[in-house]
Scaffold this motif. Sequence first.
Motif, PDB file in Angstrom:
ATOM      1  N   ARG A 110      -2.997  -2.023   1.438  1.00 35.77           N
ATOM      2  CA  ARG A 110      -2.731  -2.724   0.200  1.00 35.77           C
ATOM      3  C   ARG A 110      -1.254  -2.993  -0.037  1.00 35.77           C
ATOM      4  O   ARG A 110      -0.893  -3.890  -0.770  1.00 35.77           O
ATOM      5  CB  ARG A 110      -3.304  -1.938  -0.985  1.00 35.77           C
ATOM      6  N   HIS A 111      -0.373  -2.169   0.484  1.00 39.21           N
ATOM      7  CA  HIS A 111       1.038  -2.545   0.374  1.00 39.21           C
ATOM      8  C   HIS A 111       1.913  -1.870   1.421  1.00 39.21           C
ATOM      9  O   HIS A 111       1.492  -0.944   2.103  1.00 39.21           O
ATOM     10  CB  HIS A 111       1.577  -2.324  -1.040  1.00 39.21           C
ATOM     11  N   GLY A 112       3.113  -2.389   1.523  1.00 44.95           N
ATOM     12  CA  GLY A 112       4.140  -1.810   2.360  1.00 44.95           C
ATOM     13  C   GLY A 112       5.452  -1.902   1.606  1.00 44.95           C
ATOM     14  O   GLY A 112       5.503  -2.441   0.499  1.00 44.95           O
TER      15      GLY A 112
ATOM     16  N   ASN B  18       9.057   0.867   5.828  1.00 48.50           N
ATOM     17  CA  ASN B  18       9.201   2.326   5.739  1.00 48.50           C
ATOM     18  C   ASN B  18       7.905   3.041   5.383  1.00 48.50           C
ATOM     19  O   ASN B  18       7.813   4.260   5.491  1.00 48.50           O
ATOM     20  CB  ASN B  18      10.356   2.726   4.826  1.00 48.50           C
ATOM     21  N   HIS B  19       6.896   2.301   4.940  1.00 45.80           N
ATOM     22  CA  HIS B  19       5.546   2.860   4.844  1.00 45.80           C
ATOM     23  C   HIS B  19       4.539   1.752   4.632  1.00 45.80           C
ATOM     24  O   HIS B  19       4.887   0.657   4.210  1.00 45.80           O
ATOM     25  CB  HIS B  19       5.422   3.897   3.724  1.00 45.80           C
ATOM     26  N   LEU B  20       3.287   2.047   4.964  1.00 44.10           N
ATOM     27  CA  LEU B  20       2.172   1.192   4.594  1.00 44.10           C
ATOM     28  C   LEU B  20       1.208   2.063   3.800  1.00 44.10           C
ATOM     29  O   LEU B  20       1.227   3.290   3.925  1.00 44.10           O
ATOM     30  CB  LEU B  20       1.472   0.628   5.828  1.00 44.10           C
ATOM     31  N   THR B  21       0.373   1.397   2.998  1.00 50.06           N
ATOM     32  CA  THR B  21      -0.434   2.131   2.032  1.00 50.06           C
ATOM     33  C   THR B  21      -1.847   1.592   1.937  1.00 50.06           C
ATOM     34  O   THR B  21      -2.063   0.536   1.348  1.00 50.06           O
ATOM     35  CB  THR B  21       0.239   2.053   0.636  1.00 50.06           C
ATOM     36  N   PRO B  22      -2.821   2.289   2.518  1.00 51.45           N
ATOM     37  CA  PRO B  22      -4.202   1.884   2.288  1.00 51.45           C
ATOM     38  C   PRO B  22      -4.687   2.342   0.927  1.00 51.45           C
ATOM     39  O   PRO B  22      -4.061   3.193   0.287  1.00 51.45           O
ATOM     40  CB  PRO B  22      -4.981   2.585   3.405  1.00 51.45           C
TER      41      PRO B  22
ATOM     42  N   ARG C  12      -2.185   5.374  -8.959  1.00 53.32           N
ATOM     43  CA  ARG C  12      -1.847   6.744  -8.552  1.00 53.32           C
ATOM     44  C   ARG C  12      -1.510   6.718  -7.068  1.00 53.32           C
ATOM     45  O   ARG C  12      -2.170   6.032  -6.289  1.00 53.32           O
ATOM     46  CB  ARG C  12      -3.028   7.690  -8.827  1.00 53.32           C
ATOM     47  N   GLN C  13      -0.472   7.453  -6.677  1.00 50.94           N
ATOM     48  CA  GLN C  13       0.002   7.391  -5.294  1.00 50.94           C
ATOM     49  C   GLN C  13       0.437   8.755  -4.783  1.00 50.94           C
ATOM     50  O   GLN C  13       0.966   9.565  -5.534  1.00 50.94           O
ATOM     51  CB  GLN C  13       1.260   6.501  -5.220  1.00 50.94           C
ATOM     52  N   THR C  14       0.236   8.960  -3.484  1.00 50.01           N
ATOM     53  CA  THR C  14       0.839  10.122  -2.841  1.00 50.01           C
ATOM     54  C   THR C  14       1.126   9.763  -1.387  1.00 50.01           C
ATOM     55  O   THR C  14       0.752   8.671  -0.941  1.00 50.01           O
ATOM     56  CB  THR C  14      -0.059  11.375  -2.956  1.00 50.01           C
TER      57      THR C  14
ATOM     58  N   GLY D 240       3.752   7.694   5.334  1.00 47.41           N
ATOM     59  CA  GLY D 240       2.472   7.011   5.106  1.00 47.41           C
ATOM     60  C   GLY D 240       2.001   7.354   3.710  1.00 47.41           C
ATOM     61  O   GLY D 240       2.091   8.503   3.289  1.00 47.41           O
ATOM     62  N   GLU D 241       1.534   6.349   2.997  1.00 44.31           N
ATOM     63  CA  GLU D 241       1.200   6.551   1.591  1.00 44.31           C
ATOM     64  C   GLU D 241      -0.246   6.116   1.341  1.00 44.31           C
ATOM     65  O   GLU D 241      -0.801   5.338   2.105  1.00 44.31           O
ATOM     66  CB  GLU D 241       2.164   5.703   0.748  1.00 44.31           C
ATOM     67  N   ILE D 242      -0.845   6.629   0.277  1.00 43.69           N
ATOM     68  CA  ILE D 242      -2.163   6.144  -0.148  1.00 43.69           C
ATOM     69  C   ILE D 242      -2.100   5.830  -1.647  1.00 43.69           C
ATOM     70  O   ILE D 242      -1.267   6.384  -2.366  1.00 43.69           O
ATOM     71  CB  ILE D 242      -3.284   7.162   0.129  1.00 43.69           C
TER      72      ILE D 242
HETATM   73 NI    NI Z   1       4.530   2.481  -1.681  1.00 50.19          NI
END
Ligand code: NI
Length: 512
Positions: free
Chosen positions: A74-76, A234-238, A274-276, A313-315
């Motif tokens: 969904r994002h990077g 620097n990260h991607l986020t499913p 919400r993210q981690t 890596g993020e969610i």
């Molecule tokens: Ni992010």
Amino acid sequence: DAATSFVHADELRTAFAMAMSQMYKNEVPLYGDLVRIVHDVNQAALSANSTNGSDLQASSSITPDSPERLSLERHGAIRLGLPTELRTVRRIFAVLGMYPVGYYDLSVAGLPMHATCFRPITSKSLARNPFRIFTTLLRPELVKSEDGARDLALQLLSRRKLFTTELLSILDTVEQQQQGHLHADQAEVFIREALRTFSWASGVAASTVDEYARLRAEHPVLADIACFRTAHINHLTPRTLNIDAAQDAMVAEGMAVKERIEGPPRRRCPILLRQTSFLALDEPVHFLCDPSEGNAVTGERSLVKGSHCARFGEIEERGAAVTAAGRRLYDELLAKATAASNDGRTYDEVMADTFRDRYPDDLRELCRQQLIYCRYRCTGKQPTKMSPNFATLLGPDPTPAGLEEVMAKYQEAVICWAHRLVDDGVLVAEPITYEDFLPFSAAGIFQSNLQKGSSAASGPTAHPPPSVAPGGAQGSLEGALGCVITDPDILYAQAQKDSLLACLLELGLTRT
Ligand code: NI
Ligand code: OOG
């Protein structure tokens, strides 16, 4: 014919996001593990028909994805150094149907940066693929720089070339072409060349170890931006349907995970974001040798081994977009929870206690108090009678244009009436998904991942007052972009209004 047919920006964005995902999995194998975990958690949530305690029915527009699409990123995020870099990045993302939405002042959390998010803006494009890139730009004027760190950073940045000649030439061409669309044969080259800009480039730095150390001492983010030749993702986020379960699964696999989930507490009706993340890894880097040590004849410089910590890596779990009133309430409660004394409670418990009873957690109540944006649908049931007030406003023989005018002029009244139609079973209201970011959550994610094994800033993020008038700084970001930044609120309000207008037309309130 494949070579001459145009590729739609939405299709190109999906191809780009998938190529970027593959690249990042190759570069950061742990990210592949994260994607697998999220996929498993989502499957389990779908078969149990439970998304983090909220029922799928209540938030159906928040979970309309097929299982395959659900697992797409969904994002990077990228971090840029110079206004000219941002200008070109804007041109790249425009080809992918992504435009700057929302302004984020990260100086409020002590970072010398500000940001926007490049994302699709129409409901249709968002439904096809909502992929977005959080893009920060360095603000050198906020770097203290007693020992010339700012000058050094700017000098390193002025030497790098983020974009290949081929990419720049495709950009020039596409901007002349029909609606800025690419031909199929150009698309492949475009994606390949654009990815170079965002790749890790084998971890070969653009600075010496010494220069890196000087910038790092000033601020880790300065080194992350200025010492590399690419604007490495620097990260991607499913997206996950249950971030608490996903966080537990990450820990169970032995990942070093951020201490707490950013954003609102766990709720029955999810709002915002919400993210981690798993914490940034220490990765090998090859730094340049001091020029004096290079080969004087060939001009070649050998490389020195070192390391850098920035990629993670993020969610994310997304809930409803909130109105201005809903956002004020969120910000107020967040500030309250941050300032509250813990009394032996964890920060998460403080957050839960602060939000409970203060932030409604019932779809009807959220709608009635106009705390969230909704998309309306007709159920097929006809209204028994027209609201007399509304009938008066519309007049005896309303046209669609007349209806639109009334809606614009009497927004409050029209929304109240819509909610009565919801109560009568004529319309259903579904929450509109939040497509943007939260500045203090972003700062929390940022700070957790700038230091090796850092948990220093992973507690509640401090909220010092902004150091600059927001208008001024946003103006400078817009100057760099070469366009204005869209206010996300306007997009959500528009989506809500469009859906209501379509419903009222469907109910036959106007002559056609
Ligand atoms: Ni992010
Ligand atoms: C950006 C952090 C912000 C988010 O999800 O809030 C972000 C960065 O670390 O460069 O991606």
